[in-house]
Design a protein around this motif. Sequence first.
Motif, PDB file in Angstrom:
ATOM      1  N   MET A 175       0.861  -1.214   0.022  1.00  0.00           N
ATOM      2  CA  MET A 175       0.108  -0.030   0.008  1.00  0.00           C
ATOM      3  C   MET A 175       0.762   1.347   0.087  1.00  0.00           C
ATOM      4  N   ILE A 176       0.671   1.934  -0.735  1.00  0.00           N
ATOM      5  CA  ILE A 176       1.345   3.363  -1.048  1.00  0.00           C
ATOM      6  C   ILE A 176       0.870   4.425   0.132  1.00  0.00           C
ATOM      7  N   ASP A 177       1.704   5.143   0.804  1.00  0.00           N
ATOM      8  CA  ASP A 177       1.580   5.728   1.727  1.00  0.00           C
ATOM      9  C   ASP A 177       0.729   7.267   1.091  1.00  0.00           C
ATOM     10  N   GLN A 178      -0.319   7.496   1.292  1.00  0.00           N
ATOM     11  CA  GLN A 178      -1.001   8.809   0.729  1.00  0.00           C
ATOM     12  C   GLN A 178      -0.903   9.756   1.706  1.00  0.00           C
ATOM     13  N   GLN A 179      -0.626  10.941   1.162  1.00  0.00           N
ATOM     14  CA  GLN A 179      -0.654  12.020   1.721  1.00  0.00           C
ATOM     15  C   GLN A 179      -1.928  12.566   1.996  1.00  0.00           C
ATOM     16  N   ARG A 180      -2.137  13.130   3.206  1.00  0.00           N
ATOM     17  CA  ARG A 180      -3.551  13.554   3.422  1.00  0.00           C
ATOM     18  C   ARG A 180      -3.511  15.161   3.775  1.00  0.00           C
ATOM     19  N   ILE A 181      -4.563  15.922   3.715  1.00  0.00           N
ATOM     20  CA  ILE A 181      -4.374  17.444   4.036  1.00  0.00           C
ATOM     21  C   ILE A 181      -4.889  17.733   5.131  1.00  0.00           C
ATOM     22  N   LEU A 182      -4.341  18.307   6.320  1.00  0.00           N
ATOM     23  CA  LEU A 182      -5.058  18.735   7.627  1.00  0.00           C
ATOM     24  C   LEU A 182      -4.824  20.425   7.648  1.00  0.00           C
ATOM     25  N   THR A 183      -6.074  21.108   8.073  1.00  0.00           N
ATOM     26  CA  THR A 183      -5.987  22.659   8.003  1.00  0.00           C
ATOM     27  C   THR A 183      -6.025  22.754   9.575  1.00  0.00           C
ATOM     28  N   VAL A 184      -4.850  23.525  10.195  1.00  0.00           N
ATOM     29  CA  VAL A 184      -5.230  23.857  11.442  1.00  0.00           C
ATOM     30  C   VAL A 184      -5.148  25.348  11.700  1.00  0.00           C
ATOM     31  N   ARG A 185      -5.771  25.847  12.750  1.00  0.00           N
ATOM     32  CA  ARG A 185      -5.513  27.352  13.153  1.00  0.00           C
ATOM     33  C   ARG A 185      -4.538  27.300  14.262  1.00  0.00           C
ATOM     34  N   LEU A 186      -3.829  28.367  14.121  1.00  0.00           N
ATOM     35  CA  LEU A 186      -2.638  28.664  15.068  1.00  0.00           C
ATOM     36  C   LEU A 186      -2.735  29.835  15.630  1.00  0.00           C
ATOM     37  N   SER A 187      -2.394  30.220  17.005  1.00  0.00           N
ATOM     38  CA  SER A 187      -2.385  31.467  17.643  1.00  0.00           C
ATOM     39  C   SER A 187      -1.218  32.339  16.687  1.00  0.00           C
ATOM     40  N   GLY A 188      -1.352  33.737  16.862  1.00  0.00           N
ATOM     41  CA  GLY A 188      -0.221  34.610  16.494  1.00  0.00           C
ATOM     42  C   GLY A 188       0.976  34.204  16.821  1.00  0.00           C
ATOM     43  N   ALA A 189       1.173  33.857  18.000  1.00  0.00           N
ATOM     44  CA  ALA A 189       2.525  33.578  18.552  1.00  0.00           C
ATOM     45  C   ALA A 189       2.820  32.155  18.305  1.00  0.00           C
ATOM     46  N   ASP A 190       1.948  30.965  18.060  1.00  0.00           N
ATOM     47  CA  ASP A 190       2.660  29.972  17.397  1.00  0.00           C
ATOM     48  C   ASP A 190       2.899  30.096  16.041  1.00  0.00           C
ATOM     49  N   TRP A 191       2.184  30.875  15.266  1.00  0.00           N
ATOM     50  CA  TRP A 191       2.384  31.140  13.682  1.00  0.00           C
ATOM     51  C   TRP A 191       3.948  31.569  13.711  1.00  0.00           C
ATOM     52  N   GLU A 192       4.256  32.670  14.639  1.00  0.00           N
ATOM     53  CA  GLU A 192       5.410  33.278  14.528  1.00  0.00           C
ATOM     54  C   GLU A 192       6.578  32.448  14.953  1.00  0.00           C
ATOM     55  N   LEU A 193       6.334  31.389  15.941  1.00  0.00           N
ATOM     56  CA  LEU A 193       7.383  30.386  16.304  1.00  0.00           C
ATOM     57  C   LEU A 193       7.679  29.442  15.184  1.00  0.00           C
ATOM     58  N   LEU A 194       6.592  29.066  14.595  1.00  0.00           N
ATOM     59  CA  LEU A 194       6.738  27.929  13.549  1.00  0.00           C
ATOM     60  C   LEU A 194       7.479  28.645  12.290  1.00  0.00           C
ATOM     61  N   GLY A 195       7.147  30.095  12.090  1.00  0.00           N
ATOM     62  CA  GLY A 195       7.795  30.647  11.058  1.00  0.00           C
ATOM     63  C   GLY A 195       9.514  30.865  11.230  1.00  0.00           C
ATOM     64  N   LYS A 196       9.693  31.194  12.656  1.00  0.00           N
ATOM     65  CA  LYS A 196      11.068  31.178  13.132  1.00  0.00           C
ATOM     66  C   LYS A 196      11.820  29.766  12.948  1.00  0.00           C
ATOM     67  N   LEU A 197      10.935  28.821  13.379  1.00  0.00           N
ATOM     68  CA  LEU A 197      11.528  27.425  13.234  1.00  0.00           C
ATOM     69  C   LEU A 197      11.905  27.102  11.671  1.00  0.00           C
ATOM     70  N   ALA A 198      10.960  27.247  10.787  1.00  0.00           N
ATOM     71  CA  ALA A 198      11.146  27.176   9.313  1.00  0.00           C
ATOM     72  C   ALA A 198      12.381  27.812   8.797  1.00  0.00           C
TER      73      ALA A 198
END
Length: 96
Positions: A1-24
């Motif tokens: 079986m091929i591992d199929q990617q799924r789409i997940l949409t999440v909401r982040l707080s502004g602080a988590d969004w910024e932290l994710l951006g810094k990590l990226a």
Amino acid sequence: MIDQQRILTVRLSGADWELLGKLADRQGYTRAQAARSAIAMGIRFADAGHTFNVTRAVLLLEYMQAAIDVIITRDHGDVVAELLEAAKQRLATYHA
């Protein structure tokens, strides 16, 4: 079986969004890659029923480091410089 990617949409707080951006930015990832990496690391830990207290973990790490420093300095003071150099080399090799 091929591992199929799924789409997940999440909401982040502004602080988590910024932290994710810094990590990226720091890792040279897109935000999506950074989010996938964070989920991949955390999901197995959470699935096993674990929680994580960052303050406690840091305190324990610092306590252990202080205890090791005291013991080595007291009992094997002649190797302190060599151990510090080895630690710096491992930092550069495994955590750069």
